[in-house]
Write a protein that holds these residues in place. Structure first.
Motif, PDB file in Angstrom:
ATOM      1  N   GLY A   1       0.828  -1.195   0.000  1.00 18.30           N
ATOM      2  CA  GLY A   1       0.000   0.000   0.000  1.00 18.30           C
ATOM      3  C   GLY A   1       0.863   1.244   0.000  1.00 18.30           C
ATOM      4  O   GLY A   1       2.060   1.191   0.316  1.00 18.30           O
ATOM      5  N   TYR A   2       0.247   2.369  -0.350  1.00 20.27           N
ATOM      6  CA  TYR A   2       0.964   3.639  -0.392  1.00 20.27           C
ATOM      7  C   TYR A   2      -0.048   4.766  -0.425  1.00 20.27           C
ATOM      8  O   TYR A   2      -1.158   4.620  -0.943  1.00 20.27           O
ATOM      9  CB  TYR A   2       1.892   3.723  -1.613  1.00 20.27           C
ATOM     10  N   LEU A   3       0.313   5.887   0.175  1.00 20.26           N
ATOM     11  CA  LEU A   3      -0.468   7.123   0.126  1.00 20.26           C
ATOM     12  C   LEU A   3       0.528   8.264  -0.045  1.00 20.26           C
ATOM     13  O   LEU A   3       1.510   8.335   0.699  1.00 20.26           O
ATOM     14  CB  LEU A   3      -1.263   7.348   1.421  1.00 20.26           C
ATOM     15  N   LEU A   4       0.274   9.148  -1.015  1.00 18.37           N
ATOM     16  CA  LEU A   4       1.154  10.289  -1.256  1.00 18.37           C
ATOM     17  C   LEU A   4       0.362  11.584  -1.175  1.00 18.37           C
ATOM     18  O   LEU A   4      -0.809  11.623  -1.588  1.00 18.37           O
ATOM     19  CB  LEU A   4       1.801  10.198  -2.641  1.00 18.37           C
TER      20      LEU A   4
ATOM     21  N   GLY B   1       6.005  10.162 -10.341  1.00 21.27           N
ATOM     22  CA  GLY B   1       6.592   8.829 -10.382  1.00 21.27           C
ATOM     23  C   GLY B   1       7.109   8.347  -9.042  1.00 21.27           C
ATOM     24  O   GLY B   1       7.733   7.289  -8.947  1.00 21.27           O
ATOM     25  N   TYR B   2       6.842   9.097  -7.979  1.00 23.40           N
ATOM     26  CA  TYR B   2       7.344   8.724  -6.655  1.00 23.40           C
ATOM     27  C   TYR B   2       6.687   7.462  -6.106  1.00 23.40           C
ATOM     28  O   TYR B   2       7.346   6.676  -5.418  1.00 23.40           O
ATOM     29  CB  TYR B   2       7.165   9.868  -5.666  1.00 23.40           C
ATOM     30  N   ALA B   3       5.404   7.272  -6.365  1.00 24.93           N
ATOM     31  CA  ALA B   3       4.738   6.056  -5.875  1.00 24.93           C
ATOM     32  C   ALA B   3       5.368   4.820  -6.506  1.00 24.93           C
ATOM     33  O   ALA B   3       5.671   3.844  -5.812  1.00 24.93           O
ATOM     34  CB  ALA B   3       3.238   6.108  -6.158  1.00 24.93           C
ATOM     35  N   THR B   4       5.596   4.867  -7.804  1.00 26.00           N
ATOM     36  CA  THR B   4       6.225   3.742  -8.504  1.00 26.00           C
ATOM     37  C   THR B   4       7.641   3.514  -8.009  1.00 26.00           C
ATOM     38  O   THR B   4       8.033   2.384  -7.697  1.00 26.00           O
ATOM     39  CB  THR B   4       6.231   3.996 -10.026  1.00 26.00           C
ATOM     40  N   GLU B   5       8.406   4.574  -7.908  1.00 26.89           N
ATOM     41  CA  GLU B   5       9.803   4.466  -7.477  1.00 26.89           C
ATOM     42  C   GLU B   5       9.910   3.897  -6.063  1.00 26.89           C
ATOM     43  O   GLU B   5      10.739   3.023  -5.795  1.00 26.89           O
ATOM     44  CB  GLU B   5      10.453   5.850  -7.544  1.00 26.89           C
ATOM     45  N   SER B   6       9.062   4.374  -5.168  1.00 24.87           N
ATOM     46  CA  SER B   6       9.124   3.893  -3.782  1.00 24.87           C
ATOM     47  C   SER B   6       8.609   2.468  -3.668  1.00 24.87           C
ATOM     48  O   SER B   6       9.179   1.655  -2.931  1.00 24.87           O
ATOM     49  CB  SER B   6       8.352   4.824  -2.848  1.00 24.87           C
ATOM     50  N   LEU B   7       7.553   2.131  -4.405  1.00 22.16           N
ATOM     51  CA  LEU B   7       7.034   0.764  -4.346  1.00 22.16           C
ATOM     52  C   LEU B   7       8.048  -0.230  -4.903  1.00 22.16           C
ATOM     53  O   LEU B   7       8.244  -1.311  -4.333  1.00 22.16           O
ATOM     54  CB  LEU B   7       5.699   0.647  -5.084  1.00 22.16           C
TER      55      LEU B   7
ATOM     56  N   GLY C   1      -4.643   6.122 -11.099  1.00 23.50           N
ATOM     57  CA  GLY C   1      -3.248   6.384 -10.769  1.00 23.50           C
ATOM     58  C   GLY C   1      -2.613   5.217 -10.024  1.00 23.50           C
ATOM     59  O   GLY C   1      -1.501   4.791 -10.353  1.00 23.50           O
ATOM     60  N   SER C   2      -3.320   4.683  -9.047  1.00 26.91           N
ATOM     61  CA  SER C   2      -2.785   3.543  -8.297  1.00 26.91           C
ATOM     62  C   SER C   2      -2.674   2.300  -9.166  1.00 26.91           C
ATOM     63  O   SER C   2      -1.725   1.520  -9.027  1.00 26.91           O
ATOM     64  CB  SER C   2      -3.648   3.247  -7.076  1.00 26.91           C
ATOM     65  N   GLU C   3      -3.628   2.111 -10.047  1.00 23.43           N
ATOM     66  CA  GLU C   3      -3.559   0.954 -10.941  1.00 23.43           C
ATOM     67  C   GLU C   3      -2.338   1.053 -11.852  1.00 23.43           C
ATOM     68  O   GLU C   3      -1.638   0.060 -12.077  1.00 23.43           O
ATOM     69  CB  GLU C   3      -4.838   0.830 -11.758  1.00 23.43           C
TER      70      GLU C   3
ATOM     71  N   LYS D   1       3.100  -0.717 -13.507  1.00 20.92           N
ATOM     72  CA  LYS D   1       4.504  -0.384 -13.770  1.00 20.92           C
ATOM     73  C   LYS D   1       5.450  -1.225 -12.909  1.00 20.92           C
ATOM     74  O   LYS D   1       6.602  -1.431 -13.274  1.00 20.92           O
ATOM     75  CB  LYS D   1       4.762   1.097 -13.514  1.00 20.92           C
ATOM     76  N   CYS D   2       4.948  -1.683 -11.769  1.00 25.16           N
ATOM     77  CA  CYS D   2       5.760  -2.509 -10.864  1.00 25.16           C
ATOM     78  C   CYS D   2       5.588  -4.004 -11.146  1.00 25.16           C
ATOM     79  O   CYS D   2       6.138  -4.833 -10.416  1.00 25.16           O
ATOM     80  CB  CYS D   2       5.403  -2.199  -9.414  1.00 25.16           C
ATOM     81  N   GLY D   3       4.849  -4.346 -12.203  1.00 24.68           N
ATOM     82  CA  GLY D   3       4.727  -5.741 -12.613  1.00 24.68           C
ATOM     83  C   GLY D   3       3.489  -6.467 -12.124  1.00 24.68           C
ATOM     84  O   GLY D   3       3.308  -7.651 -12.406  1.00 24.68           O
ATOM     85  N   PHE D   4       2.609  -5.790 -11.386  1.00 20.62           N
ATOM     86  CA  PHE D   4       1.384  -6.419 -10.909  1.00 20.62           C
ATOM     87  C   PHE D   4       0.414  -6.629 -12.070  1.00 20.62           C
ATOM     88  O   PHE D   4       0.417  -5.865 -13.032  1.00 20.62           O
ATOM     89  CB  PHE D   4       0.688  -5.539  -9.866  1.00 20.62           C
ATOM     90  N   GLN D   5      -0.415  -7.645 -11.925  1.00 19.20           N
ATOM     91  CA  GLN D   5      -1.459  -7.916 -12.909  1.00 19.20           C
ATOM     92  C   GLN D   5      -2.815  -7.932 -12.216  1.00 19.20           C
ATOM     93  O   GLN D   5      -2.936  -8.458 -11.100  1.00 19.20           O
ATOM     94  CB  GLN D   5      -1.228  -9.254 -13.593  1.00 19.20           C
ATOM     95  N   LEU D   6      -3.806  -7.371 -12.892  1.00 23.27           N
ATOM     96  CA  LEU D   6      -5.176  -7.421 -12.395  1.00 23.27           C
ATOM     97  C   LEU D   6      -5.673  -8.851 -12.521  1.00 23.27           C
ATOM     98  O   LEU D   6      -5.655  -9.419 -13.617  1.00 23.27           O
ATOM     99  CB  LEU D   6      -6.067  -6.472 -13.201  1.00 23.27           C
TER     100      LEU D   6
END
Length: 176
Positions: free
Chosen positions: A92-95, A103-109, A135-137, A142-147
């Motif tokens: 999880g993440y909140l910015l 791109g901070y959420a992606t970079e930090s995740l 945005g979260s999706e 970008k981090c490799g997750f799949q729905l």
């Protein structure tokens, strides 16, 4: 424990981070697709739970403050909690809104995922996003997750039922 990326420093949450944590859980632009505005008591309980020391395999969430390295400004929080599946974590993440779109959420995740994979051999991750939180999706993809699943009418925000989107990442090769 501190993680660093090209632009960010991720450090454990501490007692001085209450104003950031409270703001993240009360700003309408942050929470509108995540949850209803919680009571201060609820936010305080959640904060106190995340102040507890984290250890691999424990039930305490890992909560890291995201800091913009060049300015020292606090951007938000990221981390994970133990899943009901062994060796699996829910991310999880909140910015803060003024840091959205950088791109901070992606970079930090990516840093958190890499840490969990490399240091703790965690190989499965999941995330749940409310439908409409594009945005979260995008961050997850970008981090490799799949729905992997859409659960209709799963979560209520502001009296409206939303579909939950369940994302999954398996990294059994221990690389990112």
């Amino acid at each position: 424990m501190t993680l660093t990326t090209a632009r960010l420093t991720l450090r454990p949450l501490n007692a001085d981070d209450w104003p950031l944590f409270y703001a993240l859980h009360n700003d309408i632009d942050v929470i509108e697709k995540c949850f209803d505005k919680p009571s201060e008591a609820h936010v305080r309980a959640k904060f106190n739970e995340r102040l507890k020391p984290w250890s691999p395999g424990g039930n305490t969430p890992l909560c890291l403050v995201i800091v913009e390295t060049c300015t020292g400004k606090e951007v938000g929080v990221t981390g994970f909690t133990s899943s009901t599946v062994p060796n699996s974590q829910e991310v999880g993440y909140l910015l803060l809104p003024n840091f959205h779109g950088r791109g901070y959420a992606t970079e930090s995740l990516k840093a958190v995922l890499d840490y969990a994979i490399r240091e703790h051999r965690v190989c499965e991750f999941k995330a749940v996003v409310t439908e409409g939180n594009v945005g979260s999706e995008k961050v997850l993809e970008k981090c490799g997750f799949q729905l992997i699943e859409k659960q209709p009418d799963a979560y209520m925000i502001g009296g409206i039922l939303y579909t939950d989107h369940h994302f999954y990442l398996n990294r059994t090769d221990h690389t990112l």
